[in-house]
Structure formats: C-alpha cells, structure tokens
Write an enzyme that holds these catalytic residues in place. Sequence first.
Site, PDB file in Angstrom:
ATOM      1  N   GLY A   1       5.736  12.323   5.938  1.00 36.36           N
ATOM      2  CA  GLY A   1       5.869  12.911   4.607  1.00 36.36           C
ATOM      3  C   GLY A   1       7.267  13.321   4.213  1.00 36.36           C
TER       4      GLY A   1
ATOM      5  N   ASN B   1       9.250  11.502   2.385  1.00 36.91           N
ATOM      6  CA  ASN B   1       9.364  11.154   0.958  1.00 36.91           C
ATOM      7  C   ASN B   1       8.641  12.178   0.095  1.00 36.91           C
ATOM      8  OD1 ASN B   1      10.863   8.546   0.367  1.00 36.91           O
ATOM      9  ND2 ASN B   1       9.607   7.938   2.122  1.00 36.91           N
TER      10      ASN B   1
ATOM     11  N   ARG C   1     -13.621  -0.490   1.541  1.00 36.58           N
ATOM     12  CA  ARG C   1     -12.438  -0.055   0.794  1.00 36.58           C
ATOM     13  C   ARG C   1     -12.819   0.475  -0.586  1.00 36.58           C
ATOM     14  NH1 ARG C   1      -8.900  -5.060   0.490  1.00 36.58           N
ATOM     15  NH2 ARG C   1      -7.622  -3.758  -0.810  1.00 36.58           N
TER      16      ARG C   1
ATOM     17  N   VAL D   1      -4.106  -0.401   1.766  1.00 39.95           N
ATOM     18  CA  VAL D   1      -3.959  -1.225   0.565  1.00 39.95           C
ATOM     19  C   VAL D   1      -5.067  -0.839  -0.408  1.00 39.95           C
ATOM     20  CG1 VAL D   1      -4.018  -3.583  -0.335  1.00 39.95           C
ATOM     21  CG2 VAL D   1      -2.931  -3.111   1.872  1.00 39.95           C
TER      22      VAL D   1
ATOM     23  N   ASN E   1       5.040   2.709  -5.514  1.00 40.68           N
ATOM     24  CA  ASN E   1       5.171   2.620  -4.060  1.00 40.68           C
ATOM     25  C   ASN E   1       6.641   2.580  -3.674  1.00 40.68           C
ATOM     26  OD1 ASN E   1       4.253   2.183  -1.330  1.00 40.68           O
ATOM     27  ND2 ASN E   1       4.837   0.035  -1.533  1.00 40.68           N
TER      28      ASN E   1
ATOM     29  N   HIS F   1       9.004   1.120  -0.602  1.00 39.28           N
ATOM     30  CA  HIS F   1       8.932   0.178   0.519  1.00 39.28           C
ATOM     31  C   HIS F   1      10.306   0.084   1.186  1.00 39.28           C
ATOM     32  CE1 HIS F   1       7.478  -3.145   2.899  1.00 39.28           C
ATOM     33  NE2 HIS F   1       8.592  -3.791   2.601  1.00 39.28           N
TER      34      HIS F   1
ATOM     35  N   ASP G   1       0.799  -3.654  -7.802  1.00 42.41           N
ATOM     36  CA  ASP G   1      -0.195  -4.590  -8.344  1.00 42.41           C
ATOM     37  C   ASP G   1      -1.158  -4.953  -7.214  1.00 42.41           C
ATOM     38  OD1 ASP G   1       1.053  -6.449  -6.769  1.00 42.41           O
ATOM     39  OD2 ASP G   1       1.879  -7.638  -8.432  1.00 42.41           O
TER      40      ASP G   1
ATOM     41  N   GLY H   1      -1.256  -7.326  -5.138  1.00 42.35           N
ATOM     42  CA  GLY H   1      -0.707  -7.915  -3.912  1.00 42.35           C
ATOM     43  C   GLY H   1      -0.123  -6.853  -2.992  1.00 42.35           C
TER      44      GLY H   1
HETATM   45  C1  GRF Z   1       8.735   5.126   4.622  1.00 40.86           C
HETATM   46  O1  GRF Z   1       9.671   4.310   5.276  1.00 40.86           O
HETATM   47  C2  GRF Z   1       8.046   4.369   3.534  1.00 40.86           C
HETATM   48  O2  GRF Z   1       8.885   3.496   2.850  1.00 40.86           O
HETATM   49  C3  GRF Z   1       7.040   3.594   4.324  1.00 40.86           C
HETATM   50  O3  GRF Z   1       6.551   4.523   5.266  1.00 40.86           O
HETATM   51  C4  GRF Z   1       7.577   5.467   5.550  1.00 40.86           C
HETATM   52  C5  GRF Z   1       7.008   6.826   5.284  1.00 40.86           C
HETATM   53  O4  GRF Z   1       7.865   7.853   5.644  1.00 40.86           O
HETATM   54  N1  GRF Z   1       6.051   2.999   3.454  1.00 40.86           N
HETATM   55  P1  GRF Z   1       7.523   9.351   5.245  1.00 40.86           P
HETATM   56  O5  GRF Z   1       6.071   9.607   5.614  1.00 40.86           O
HETATM   57  O6  GRF Z   1       7.751   9.524   3.777  1.00 40.86           O
HETATM   58  O7  GRF Z   1       8.449  10.190   6.079  1.00 40.86           O
END
Ligand code: GRF
Length: 220
Positions: free
Chosen positions: A14, A16, A67, A94, A109, A111, A143, A145
């Site tokens: 977490g 982010n 899902r 997903v 998202n 990535h 989206d 994908g």
């Molecule tokens: C990040 O690298 C994100 O891009 C990827 O998973 C990781 C998550 O990190 N999808 P955090 O949980 O936010 O520390």
Amino acid sequence: MAKVKLGVLVSGSGTNLQAILDATRSGTLDADVAIVISNQPGVRALDRAKEAGVASRVISHRDFADRAAFDAALLTALGEAQVSHVVLAGFMRVLTAGFLDAFPWRVINIHPALLPAFPGVHAQRQALAYGVKVAGCTVHFVDAGTDTGPIIAQSAVPVLESDTEETLTARILREEHRLLVAALAAIAEGDITVVPEPSGARPRVALGERAAKRFAEARL
Ligand code: GRF
C-alpha cells in the site's frame, strides 16, 4: 464538478495508497478516499487506511464462487461508500467487464512498466530480462484487457548495469507515487477525458491545458 470520492483497491503493502492519502491530506490532491478495500487480510495497506482514519474492508476473493460474484461484492461496498472513481493501487485481481461497466472510464490502474511493454505480473523482471535501458511506470484507465486501457501518463527511469529486480522495483515505485498522485489530481480537476476514436481504433486520453501543464511541471 463534484468532489471526487475514491475507492482504493489494494492487495499488499500500500505505498501507492499512502501517496494518495498523503496527497489528499496536504491538499495536493483535491479528492477524498471514501474506502479502501483489500482482497487480502492482514496486509500493510489496511494499517495505512486505519492510521489515516479512512474506512477499510477486507473482501476476500476466496469467499466467492467466481469472479462475477466477487466483483458484485466489491461493487456493493463501493456503492455504499458512494465512490465516484476506483483506483487499483497494487490490486492483484483482474476485474470483470460487469465491474467496469459500473464505472465507465473511472477505474484507474498504476502499472510498473512503460506500457504497452511488459504488461501483467513481474513487469520489472520482464524489463530486466529483456535488457531495456529505460523502464518506468504507467497510469491508465482500465478496460477489459490486462494493462491495455487508455494511457493517462507515464514516467521513465533509467535501468542501471548494477540493477537487480529489487533496486529497479524501488526506483520505479518512487516514481509511481508521483505519477499516480499527479494523474489523480488532474482527474479530480476534471481535466482528463477519454476520446473515442472513429472506426473502432483505440480510445485515447486527451489532456486539458491544466493537466498538460501539471504533468509538464512534474516532468512527467
Ligand atoms: C506497484 O508496483 C504497482 O504498480 C503494482 O503493485 C505494486 C504495489 O505496490 N501493481 P504498493 O502496494 O502500492 O506498495
């Protein structure tokens, strides 16, 4: 435009999420985090939500037959929290088309690669194995994908000769935090639109003047 209310979906540490929480508190991001939902119990992201005084829930995918049923439970929780936008911040599932239909171009998202290169899991490992000299991260609308949706913003970092998966991951992650907050701030300002392309080509993201300036000033 009404204030953006974020539902943040997480599965792990977490960091982010923390960047989002810090930015809403400092005012860098004019949005509220209405709820944090983890599909994994006991993860650090849940502690971060608690420490910030933000509502959180565990909805484990293991408790559902498929899902669609899991996504329906997510939708119910997000609806109860009156979420306007959903952020996938390290969420390792997903989502179904049914989920996405409930939040058209409102699921975002992050990535850890410069898409369209290296989608899916272990993006940093894929980048190192390929031998690229520049890596980075992408924020995009989701989206149907895997990591294919319209790109909002990207940021690049160098790949060093001495890099391991860990060191490259850490360098990208620092950049993810900046990128995600800047992209969400532009969305919260209402300055980002998805433009459908004629003839069924890929939709693309159009940046308004403020969003373009914001990204330029952040050197994104
Ligand atoms: C990040 O690298 C994100 O891009 C990827 O998973 C990781 C998550 O990190 N999808 P955090 O949980 O936010 O520390």
